[in-house]
Design an enzyme around this catalytic site. Structure first.
Site, mmCIF file in Angstrom:
data_model
loop_
_atom_site.group_PDB
_atom_site.id
_atom_site.type_symbol
_atom_site.label_atom_id
_atom_site.label_comp_id
_atom_site.label_asym_id
_atom_site.label_seq_id
_atom_site.Cartn_x
_atom_site.Cartn_y
_atom_site.Cartn_z
ATOM 1 N N TRP A 1 17.414 72.778 -2.426
ATOM 2 C CA TRP A 1 18.661 73.479 -2.138
ATOM 3 C C TRP A 1 19.007 73.444 -0.641
ATOM 4 O O TRP A 1 20.155 73.596 -0.276
ATOM 5 C CB TRP A 1 18.550 74.936 -2.569
ATOM 6 N N HIS B 1 8.416 84.257 -12.627
ATOM 7 C CA HIS B 1 8.458 84.069 -14.077
ATOM 8 C C HIS B 1 7.483 84.984 -14.818
ATOM 9 O O HIS B 1 7.694 85.294 -15.987
ATOM 10 C CB HIS B 1 8.210 82.600 -14.439
ATOM 11 N N ARG C 1 7.382 80.921 -7.636
ATOM 12 C CA ARG C 1 8.056 80.830 -8.932
ATOM 13 C C ARG C 1 7.181 81.384 -10.053
ATOM 14 O O ARG C 1 7.678 82.009 -10.999
ATOM 15 C CB ARG C 1 8.474 79.378 -9.223
HETATM 16 FE FE1 CCH Z 1 14.593 79.661 -9.600
HETATM 17 N N1 CCH Z 1 14.659 77.797 -10.444
HETATM 18 N N2 CCH Z 1 16.034 80.296 -10.885
HETATM 19 N N3 CCH Z 1 14.426 81.534 -8.862
HETATM 20 N N4 CCH Z 1 13.089 79.030 -8.415
HETATM 21 C C1 CCH Z 1 13.925 76.709 -10.062
HETATM 22 C C2 CCH Z 1 13.037 76.640 -9.019
HETATM 23 C C3 CCH Z 1 12.675 77.733 -8.234
HETATM 24 C C4 CCH Z 1 16.674 79.540 -11.824
HETATM 25 C C5 CCH Z 1 16.349 78.241 -12.196
HETATM 26 C C6 CCH Z 1 15.443 77.437 -11.515
HETATM 27 C C7 CCH Z 1 15.158 82.619 -9.234
HETATM 28 C C8 CCH Z 1 16.288 82.594 -10.061
HETATM 29 C C9 CCH Z 1 16.652 81.522 -10.833
HETATM 30 C C10 CCH Z 1 12.427 79.804 -7.484
HETATM 31 C C11 CCH Z 1 12.518 81.181 -7.350
HETATM 32 C C12 CCH Z 1 13.444 81.970 -8.014
HETATM 33 C C13 CCH Z 1 14.238 75.604 -10.925
HETATM 34 C C14 CCH Z 1 13.624 74.230 -10.828
HETATM 35 C C15 CCH Z 1 15.175 76.058 -11.812
HETATM 36 C C16 CCH Z 1 15.834 75.258 -12.922
HETATM 37 C C17 CCH Z 1 12.240 74.195 -11.495
HETATM 38 C C18 CCH Z 1 11.589 72.840 -11.359
HETATM 39 O O1 CCH Z 1 12.212 71.847 -11.764
HETATM 40 O O2 CCH Z 1 10.458 72.780 -10.834
HETATM 41 C C19 CCH Z 1 17.755 80.320 -12.404
HETATM 42 C C20 CCH Z 1 18.692 79.824 -13.487
HETATM 43 C C21 CCH Z 1 17.760 81.529 -11.780
HETATM 44 C C22 CCH Z 1 18.682 82.690 -11.924
HETATM 45 O O3 CCH Z 1 19.685 82.637 -12.592
HETATM 46 C C23 CCH Z 1 14.605 83.802 -8.643
HETATM 47 C C24 CCH Z 1 15.134 85.224 -8.862
HETATM 48 C C25 CCH Z 1 13.521 83.397 -7.886
HETATM 49 C C26 CCH Z 1 12.551 84.220 -7.071
HETATM 50 C C27 CCH Z 1 12.804 85.407 -6.568
HETATM 51 C C28 CCH Z 1 11.602 78.954 -6.644
HETATM 52 C C29 CCH Z 1 10.767 79.393 -5.445
HETATM 53 C C30 CCH Z 1 11.771 77.643 -7.120
HETATM 54 C C31 CCH Z 1 11.134 76.374 -6.552
HETATM 55 C C32 CCH Z 1 9.875 76.025 -7.292
HETATM 56 C C33 CCH Z 1 9.217 74.772 -6.777
HETATM 57 O O4 CCH Z 1 8.306 74.302 -7.471
HETATM 58 O O5 CCH Z 1 9.556 74.270 -5.713
#
Ligand code: CCH
Length: 292
Positions: free
Chosen positions: A187, A48, A44
């Site tokens: 998820w 970002h 992530r």
């Molecule tokens: Fe995401 N993401 N993401 N995301 N994401 C969150 C967590 C992860 C959105 C919102 C969220 C991508 C696209 C999107 C990861 C990778 C990708 C969370 C929870 C939110 C909210 C954060 C938390 O509470 O810790 C949205 C909205 C979009 C698009 O519309 C894309 C693209 C990627 C990578 C290619 C990953 C991995 C996580 C998990 C992080 C963790 O700490 O477990």
């Protein structure tokens, strides 16, 4: 080690493989943290750091690693990513010659590959920038929104509908944390293994709004242990997004191929081509492959 800090040190592919290996070890040293892997949060961070790119102004992206600076580090979307930046800092102490942008994107590559995902071609060459390169808040997607917002955000980076849907499949990994984003839960049932389960579950489960005091999110009706963000669910509701999401649910190889290409592009956003140290991208080996 001394040679590595000498001014005339030019790192080779082998040196970057060493950094990859160190990141891969750290991913596995998570112990009781979340689901036992730092891979998702490191992934992530890479996303970002790159997803701030704006093609119309050429600003943002992975080049300058501006999330090191306030206020970008404090943007709501980046809550919790200090965990990943701290882990990457340990690697930086050992390999001081690498730029933060290269380090963080290599972290994303290592996370995907070590969690059994596709190979991600990667190039070195990002340079460290300054606080004035930091991007304004609001460039990353807001999970509470619909298809127009997702398109606004990802089209600004230069992606199309197919690439948007492929990239969002990264949500097979990791989880939401109520103390970071407000959302809660994973998820998929295997949040540390890269699969197309995110799409499969989107279509196979019945998704209902979760009854709770937190932000609007969906839960699976059967086990109530999985979640979808409003933006995830939109991938089954918008006609164009749905076509790709269905294709990835039906074909894991297609998902792996398309994710790899889109993610490699994402990692290079904002990096001037002439900065890359090699014209051909490198494919780095997993720890397992090096044991064989
Ligand atoms: Fe995401 N993401 N993401 N995301 N994401 C969150 C967590 C992860 C959105 C919102 C969220 C991508 C696209 C999107 C990861 C990778 C990708 C969370 C929870 C939110 C909210 C954060 C938390 O509470 O810790 C949205 C909205 C979009 C698009 O519309 C894309 C693209 C990627 C990578 C290619 C990953 C991995 C996580 C998990 C992080 C963790 O700490 O477990």
């Amino acid at each position: 080690q001394a040679a590595k800090v000498a001014a005339n040190f030019t790192p080779t592919k082998e040196d970057y493989q060493k950094v990859y290996n160190r990141i891969a070890e750290i991913i596995d040293e998570a112990g009781e943290y979340d689901d036992g892997s730092f891979g998702p949060v490191i992934l992530r961070l890479a996303w970002h750091a790159s997803g701030t790119y704006d093609k119309s102004t050429g600003t943002g992206g992975s080049n300058y690693a501006t999330m090191r600076f306030e206020p970008e580090s404090l943007h709501g979307a980046n809550a919790g990513l200090s965990v990943a930046r701290g882990l990457m800092e340990k690697v930086k102490q050992e390999f001081s010659w690498i730029s933060y942008g290269d380090l963080w994107t290599l972290g994303g590559v290592a996370a995907v590959q070590e969690m059994a995902g596709p190979k991600i071609p990667w190039r070195a060459g990002r340079i460290d920038g300054f606080a004035e390169h930091a991007t304004p808040d609001g460039r990353l997607p807001d999970a509470s929104q619909g298809a127009p917002h997702i398109r606004d955000i990802f089209y600004r980076m230069g992606f199309n509908d197919q690439e948007i849907v492929a990239l969002c499949g990264a949500h097979a990994l990791g989880r939401c944390h109520s103390n970071r984003s407000g959302y809660e839960g994973p998820w998929t049932f295997s949040p540390t293994t890269f699969t197309n389960d995110f799409y499969k579950l989107l279509f196979e489960e019945k998704w209902v709004w979760k009854k709770w005091s937190g932000p609007k999110q969906l839960e699976d009706k059967t086990t109530k242990s999985l979640m979808m963000l409003p933006t995830d669910y939109v991938l089954t509701q918008d006609k164009s997004f749905k076509k790709y999401a269905k294709a990835y649910a039906d074909d894991n190889d297609l998902f792996f191929k398309d994710f790899s290409a889109a993610f490699a592009t994402l990692m290079e956003l904002g990096v001037p081509t002439q900065q890359f140290v090699s014209s051909e991208p490198w494919t780095l080996k997993t720890l397992d492959e090096q044991k064989a």
